[in-house]
Design an enzyme around this catalytic site. Structure first.
Site, PDB file in Angstrom:
ATOM      1  N   LYS A  43       0.857  -1.183   0.000  1.00  0.00           N
ATOM      2  CA  LYS A  43       0.000   0.000   0.000  1.00  0.00           C
ATOM      3  C   LYS A  43       0.893   1.233   0.000  1.00  0.00           C
ATOM      4  CE  LYS A  43      -1.563   2.925   2.825  1.00  0.00           C
ATOM      5  NZ  LYS A  43      -1.686   4.129   1.954  1.00  0.00           N
TER       6      LYS A  43
ATOM      7  N   CYS B  58      13.446  11.796   6.322  1.00  0.00           N
ATOM      8  CA  CYS B  58      13.476  11.384   7.725  1.00  0.00           C
ATOM      9  C   CYS B  58      14.875  11.506   8.322  1.00  0.00           C
ATOM     10  CB  CYS B  58      12.963   9.957   7.881  1.00  0.00           C
ATOM     11  SG  CYS B  58      13.855   8.729   6.913  1.00  0.00           S
TER      12      CYS B  58
END
Length: 474
Positions: free
Chosen positions: A169, A278
């Site tokens: 996903k 990140c």
């Protein structure tokens, strides 16, 4: 490419709902593509297909799995231009950065996994036992929007090479590269059900995946709060979890290091991709005695970072990903000013007529207890913090709930390594050392669980099985 279908059980199929999610170009603010709004029923179809395919794929010889992946990689590389264009449009990242970091570098990662798979110790002899590395089973991969292809590659490729089957996903905001990957798997004639793609909103299908009985593992990348939520759901059925989460990474400049090179490296980390990384080095720790000198270099260097239309080759920063991200970054900049920090460069972002643009922003006179120094802004915002001693620099670097990445610049490599070994993060760059795709990647503390990249990133998708056989069988 038809983005209006899901890829399940080796076929492009219609979504159950018949509804779609628009994909917005953050530079033009127009919806230029639509993907299916997946449902629990779509997840169930994909999970059942992956479960049915698992046993045969797990028992396929490693050499055949590797050869299949080589074929897929060859096909996938022919899609470089389409992949680059998709990322520019869906993320707003500049075309040059999209081509090199978001696409070509991911080809290197795929090749690295293919080569490393043959070196993994799938069977290990012990004095009185044999340990076998077995695939986990069906792996649910949930990926974020900031590196739409890179985060997929870090999960899907090693999981499948290790003998698992996958339900992917991707983020609903940047889902398009996943369709090209699905097509490459399809053209490479992977067995049906080995790779499955379901698009949709996280709350609609991400949670369903975390709870689905046919998934044995969830590999998630995203914010720490979202990761905690997904992990809680997954652990209700004791699924294996791998979490690559947030960061607030320090870059320490030790006295006498090459300040210009260090600043350039830090800026590339925090400003390229508009700070939506990140591992971005978002806290710059500098010796107080050189504050004025370093701040002058910061102001000089930041002027070379061009913000503008992401389709232009001479642009370093395009847009941020969305109106929501723009508002979040703006709120943090306002909070930084209210908290007593000063702007050395940049401004409170003002909405232009079209596009979500944020200038490179540098805060000075920051203390590590400020909100902007503790929370992940996920934008092109750098906090400059002074220190007086090495011990204080280490304390500040570690004074955060995150521990994903970092950097230390010293006059000598040995000096930098000595400090780096005291930093509680999963990765630390030493001076201008390059990234190594074969190294493990992941964080300490609230930056996650598990590792991606290298042999560790392959083993992440396996379970060790020990047979106490006297050590002569295997």
């Amino acid at each position: 490419m038809d983005f209006k279908k899901l890829y399940i059980d080796g076929r492009w199929v219609e979504g159950v709902s018949g509804k779609f999610i628009g994909v917005e170009n953050p530079a033009t603010e127009t919806v230029f593509a639509e993907v299916p709004a997946g449902t629990a029923m779509d997840v169930d179809r994909a999970a059942k297909a992956a479960k049915a395919a698992f046993t045969a794929w797990a028992h396929t010889p490693l050499s055949e799995r590797i050869e299949k992946m080589r074929t897929m990689a060859t096909i996938f590389k022919t899609m470089e231009t389409a992949l680059t264009t998709a990322i520019v449009q869906e993320l707003g990242a500049p075309v040059g950065f999209s081509r090199t970091a978001q696409v070509q570098y991911q080809f290197e990662r795929i090749q690295s996994y293919i080569e490393l798979a043959a070196t993994v110790r799938w069977v290990e002899k012990l004095p009185h036992a044999t340990v076998y590395r077995e695939p986990v089973g069906v792996v649910g991969c949930i990926t974020p929007w900031n590196y739409p292809l890179g985060q997929i590659v870090q999960k899907v490729i090693p999981a499948i090479l290790a003998g698992n089957t996958v339900v992917l996903k991707p983020s609903q905001h940047t889902p398009l590269t996943a369709f090209y990957l699905a097509e490459a798997f399809h053209r490479a004639q992977f067995p049906k059900g080995v790779f499955n793609l379901v698009t949709g909103r996280g709350g609609d299908i991400g949670d369903v995946m975390a709870e689905h009985e046919d998934l044995q593992m969830i590999s998630f990348t995203g914010s720490t709060p979202a990761g905690v939520s997904v992990a809680r759901l997954a652990l209700q059925s004791m699924k294996r979890i791998s979490m690559e989460l947030g960061g607030k990474s320090p870059c320490i400049l030790l006295p006498g290091c090459d300040y210009e090179k260090a600043i350039s490296m830090c800026f590339n980390s925090i400003f390229l991709n508009s700070g939506q990384t990140c591992t971005a080095l978002s806290r710059l720790l500098i010796p107080v005695q050189d504050k004025e000198k370093i701040e002058a270099l910061l102001k000089k260097t930041v002027s070379s970072y061009t913000v503008g239309d992401p389709t232009r080759e001479d642009v370093q920063l395009g847009t941020v990903s969305s109106a929501r991200q723009f508002k979040t970054i703006r709120a943090y900049i306002e909070k930084g000013l209210r908290g007593g920090a000063d702007l050395l460069a940049g401004e409170i972002p003002q909405k232009t007529s079209v596009g979500y643009y944020v200038q490179p922003t540098i805060f000075t006179n920051v203390t590590n207890d400020m909100t902007i120094a503790q929370e992940e802004i996920f934008g092109p915002v750098l906090c400059v913090i002074t220190y007086r001693t090495e011990a204080e620099a280490v304390r500040i670097a570690n004074d955060t709930r995150f521990g994903l990445s970092g950097a230390v610049w010293g006059a000598t490599k040995e000096e930098a390594v000595r400090i780096a070994r005291q930093i509680r993060t999963g990765n630390v760059y030493i001076n201008d050392g390059p990234r190594d795709v074969t190294a493990p990647f992941g964080g300490f503390k609230e930056s996650g669980l598990g590792r991606e990249g290298g042999v560790d990133g392959i083993l992440e998708f396996t379970e060790p099985q020990a047979l106490f056989d006297d050590g002569t069988i295997g």
